[in-house]
Design an enzyme around this catalytic site. Sequence first.
Site, PDB file in Angstrom:
ATOM      1  N   PRO A 235       0.963  -1.954   0.135  1.00  0.00           N
ATOM      2  CA  PRO A 235      -0.219   0.096  -0.120  1.00  0.00           C
ATOM      3  C   PRO A 235       0.965   1.281   0.124  1.00  0.00           C
ATOM      4  CG  PRO A 235      -0.078  -0.719   1.981  1.00  0.00           C
ATOM      5  CD  PRO A 235       0.980  -1.830   1.503  1.00  0.00           C
TER       6      PRO A 235
ATOM      7  N   ASP B 123       0.337   0.676 -12.297  1.00  0.00           N
ATOM      8  CA  ASP B 123      -0.909   0.790 -11.801  1.00  0.00           C
ATOM      9  C   ASP B 123      -0.581   1.807 -11.096  1.00  0.00           C
ATOM     10  OD1 ASP B 123      -2.553  -0.564 -12.852  1.00  0.00           O
ATOM     11  OD2 ASP B 123      -3.087  -1.712 -10.965  1.00  0.00           O
TER      12      ASP B 123
ATOM     13  N   LYS C 127      -4.060   5.598 -14.489  1.00  0.00           N
ATOM     14  CA  LYS C 127      -5.245   6.773 -14.507  1.00  0.00           C
ATOM     15  C   LYS C 127      -4.287   7.718 -14.086  1.00  0.00           C
ATOM     16  CE  LYS C 127      -9.183   6.109 -13.468  1.00  0.00           C
ATOM     17  NZ  LYS C 127     -10.938   6.601 -13.102  1.00  0.00           N
TER      18      LYS C 127
ATOM     19  N   GLY D  58      -1.033  -2.059  -6.893  1.00  0.00           N
ATOM     20  CA  GLY D  58      -0.701  -1.856  -5.199  1.00  0.00           C
ATOM     21  C   GLY D  58      -1.593  -2.389  -4.632  1.00  0.00           C
ATOM     22  N   GLY D  59      -1.047  -2.429  -3.590  1.00  0.00           N
ATOM     23  CA  GLY D  59      -1.704  -4.018  -2.606  1.00  0.00           C
ATOM     24  C   GLY D  59      -1.354  -5.288  -2.860  1.00  0.00           C
ATOM     25  N   ASP D  60      -2.170  -5.949  -3.313  1.00  0.00           N
ATOM     26  CA  ASP D  60      -2.498  -7.255  -3.502  1.00  0.00           C
ATOM     27  C   ASP D  60      -2.718  -7.149  -4.829  1.00  0.00           C
ATOM     28  OD1 ASP D  60      -1.766 -10.214  -2.562  1.00  0.00           O
ATOM     29  OD2 ASP D  60      -3.631 -10.292  -3.764  1.00  0.00           O
TER      30      ASP D  60
ATOM     31  N   THR E   9      -2.169  -6.003   1.991  1.00  0.00           N
ATOM     32  CA  THR E   9      -2.738  -5.542   0.977  1.00  0.00           C
ATOM     33  C   THR E   9      -3.689  -4.111   1.597  1.00  0.00           C
ATOM     34  OG1 THR E   9      -5.495  -5.134   1.249  1.00  0.00           O
ATOM     35  CG2 THR E   9      -4.075  -7.126   2.205  1.00  0.00           C
TER      36      THR E   9
ATOM     37  N   MET F  91     -12.683   0.956  -2.574  1.00  0.00           N
ATOM     38  CA  MET F  91     -13.523   1.657  -3.047  1.00  0.00           C
ATOM     39  C   MET F  91     -14.471   2.352  -3.016  1.00  0.00           C
ATOM     40  SD  MET F  91     -12.022  -0.218  -6.721  1.00  0.00           S
ATOM     41  CE  MET F  91     -12.711  -1.358  -5.671  1.00  0.00           C
TER      42      MET F  91
ATOM     43  N   GLY G 245      -3.807   5.484   3.605  1.00  0.00           N
ATOM     44  CA  GLY G 245      -2.868   4.214   4.623  1.00  0.00           C
ATOM     45  C   GLY G 245      -1.460   3.655   4.694  1.00  0.00           C
TER      46      GLY G 245
END
Length: 499
Positions: free
Chosen positions: A13, A36, A58, A89-91, A119, A172, A201
């Site tokens: 993260p 990403d 994006k 990102g994350g997992d 995650t 999200m 976070g």
Amino acid sequence: MGTGKVILVGAGPSGRDLLTLKGFSALQKAEVVVFDRLVEQDILDCIPITAEKIDVGKQNNHHPVPQEQINQILANKAKEGKNVVRLKGGDCFLFGRGGEECEYLFENNIPFDVVPGVTSAIAAPAYAGIPVTHRDFCSSVHIITAHARAGKKLEIDFESLVNLRGTLVFLMGLSALEQIMQGLLNAGISSNMPAAVIENGTRPTQRKVISNVLEITEEVRNVGLKSPALIVVGEVCALSDKLDWFAKQPLYGKTVVVTRPQERIGTLSEKLRRLGANVIECPCIQTVNAVDENIFKKALTKTYDYIVLTSPAGVSAMITALEKVGKDIRVFYNCKFAVIGEGTAKELKKYGINADLIPDIYDSKHLADLLVNSINHQSSVLILRANEGSKELTTTLSNANIDFTDISTYKTEYCCNKVEMLKDMIKNNSINVVTFTSASTVIGFVNSIDIDKYNNFTALCIGEQTAQKAKSYGMNTKVAKNATIDSMIDVLIEEDNNV
Ligand code: SAH
């Protein structure tokens, strides 16, 4: 050429601290990295410069690259025989479309590996003092996407969720916060059930709002939390203040730029990160070994009593210079070594040599004074250092009639790979501290950034000479007490320090 492989890597993260070792190692070997929007700069800094970086996230108003096209990029690059890392990102399998990408690769006979990541769904609550499960409060945790397809209502079965009585983590969901809370209330959740929203976070910029289901929407609106953020609902949120360890880190919320050369940047950056700082690595100098072989060979025909080294880079430059002229460290078997400070002594120790002289204060003036005061004035001295070394050392030796030879074994070049980013950040007052570990890092920084004013951050300097240089550009300086990295950090964490 054989087909390459695609490795899906969960980047975690935030920065490299929460990247797995396997993920890091995959990045080091990558030839192409497809990443990403959620992947942080600090992770991108782990990618070798030789690798091709493809941003499919994006950006502002630009649309993201469509999934189908991402799949094709992955497949095509692997077909070219490349080692491809797909960074997410994350997992990678938690709401990251990792599964779809693997299916596509499978259908196209392209081998792939998956490296899970930390995650945000669990790590962001952890950094906000919220354990997602706790025996006293709940026995399950549920991770839910609150992303609604364009124009559609949320498809969440709130009643089932409320009946589960577990901790609920919504990803999200920031823009649908009100709908989510209303959905839970309609399904019978207690209006004072604790809830939290965590923005950014685990990052040094993390912010959180802790409240209850009824009031959180308004509080989040007042604070103005933005994406990326996640929502946690459940009794465990009540622990957030008590277990709030991250925001208590001494450098939490501070953005610090580290300008030392790449090969030495790690220690300072890591220490700063451990204390909660947002670290931006931007080497502003690089050292290049360079010696005039003829001059050096000639210098080596003499015997010396003292070898003087003025930086850690000077130690490896000495070894390289000796190699260049077909020698090794044994040519100095009878010599004593005088070094400028602890860092140089440590580097020398790597070659099995103990430093004989180290001044109390680590700068060339004190090194020169120490030599004059403690060596026999008939001694002969060999100085091995950068091409533009301080005159203080040589002048002091000359004045004391000590015979010395000054050889340059490396040169310093200026660099900076984040000029635009740093310019913007300085303009927006979003940099608190820039660290300088030598006068040349100050010059390298100023040469690259090239703006009118440098007075809206603290220039944290390793010693007086460095601080003088920084002051000459109008910087507000703070100086370490005893010219070490630890001492620089002490200055930062001293209480009531308004940096
Ligand atoms: N695969 C990712 C999640 C991707 S979905 C993971 O495992 O973390 C994207 C959502 O994740 C964001 O809308 C936000 O809700 C959440 N998210 C990602 N990073 C976050 C962070 N650092 N802090 C808070 N939420 C984050």
